[in-house]
Design a protein around this motif. Structure first.
Motif, short mmCIF file in Angstrom:
data_model
loop_
_atom_site.label_atom_id
_atom_site.label_comp_id
_atom_site.label_asym_id
_atom_site.label_seq_id
_atom_site.Cartn_x
_atom_site.Cartn_y
_atom_site.Cartn_z
N UNK A 1 0.84 -1.12 -0.05
CA UNK A 1 -0.05 0.07 -0.08
C UNK A 1 0.94 1.29 -0.11
N UNK A 2 0.64 2.11 -0.96
CA UNK A 2 1.19 3.24 -1.00
C UNK A 2 0.40 4.45 -1.25
N UNK B 1 -4.38 6.10 -7.69
CA UNK B 1 -5.33 5.23 -7.11
C UNK B 1 -5.86 4.34 -8.31
N UNK B 2 -6.14 4.69 -9.49
CA UNK B 2 -6.44 3.57 -10.67
C UNK B 2 -5.51 2.50 -10.87
N UNK B 3 -4.17 2.67 -10.18
CA UNK B 3 -3.56 1.31 -10.51
C UNK B 3 -3.87 0.40 -9.61
N UNK C 1 -3.23 1.89 -4.09
CA UNK C 1 -2.77 3.10 -3.98
C UNK C 1 -3.87 4.18 -3.62
N UNK C 2 -3.35 4.77 -2.53
CA UNK C 2 -4.51 5.63 -1.88
C UNK C 2 -4.39 7.14 -2.24
#
Length: 124
Positions: A11-12, A87-89, A122-123
């Protein structure tokens, strides 16, 4: 038996980077294409990037300029460096490889092997 084992997910925050690795074992084809596919939630399969035995790479338009695929043949390892993540990744990422049909000359053959996957979140 062919095995593809991924690692490196996590998570990144948006703008961050991750590097995925895939250790390949039992794969004996000298002519091949390997790559990374992902399954974003609610969307279909997307081939993110691929690389063939000559080192020729291809990328999905959505990741061009941000992701880099590479391989270390001595370590039997495939990599995906992901920079400027969005985020869409967010998706499950799978290492993938072609089978015998590609080795026999069908350059349009799809991947036939996939690993167990690693989650990338991805946030914003």
């Amino acid at each position: 038996q062919v095995q593809l084992v991924e690692s490196g997910g996590g998570s990144v925050q948006a703008g961050g980077s991750l590097r995925l690795s895939c250790v390949v074992s039992g794969y004996t084809y000298s002519s091949y294409r390997m790559g990374w596919v992902r399954y974003p939630r609610g969307k279909g399969r997307e081939v993110v990037a691929s690389i063939d035995d000559d080192g020729i790479t291809t990328y999905a338009d959505s990741v061009k300029g941000r992701f880099t695929i590479s391989k270390d043949s001595h370590k039997n390892t495939l990599y995906l460096q992901m920079n400027n993540l969005k985020p869409e990744d967010t998706a499950m990422y799978y290492c993938a490889a072609t089978m015998g049909d590609y080795a026999l000359g069908d350059r349009q053959a799809d991947f036939g092997y996939e690993g167990q996957g690693t989650q990338v979140t991805v946030s914003s």
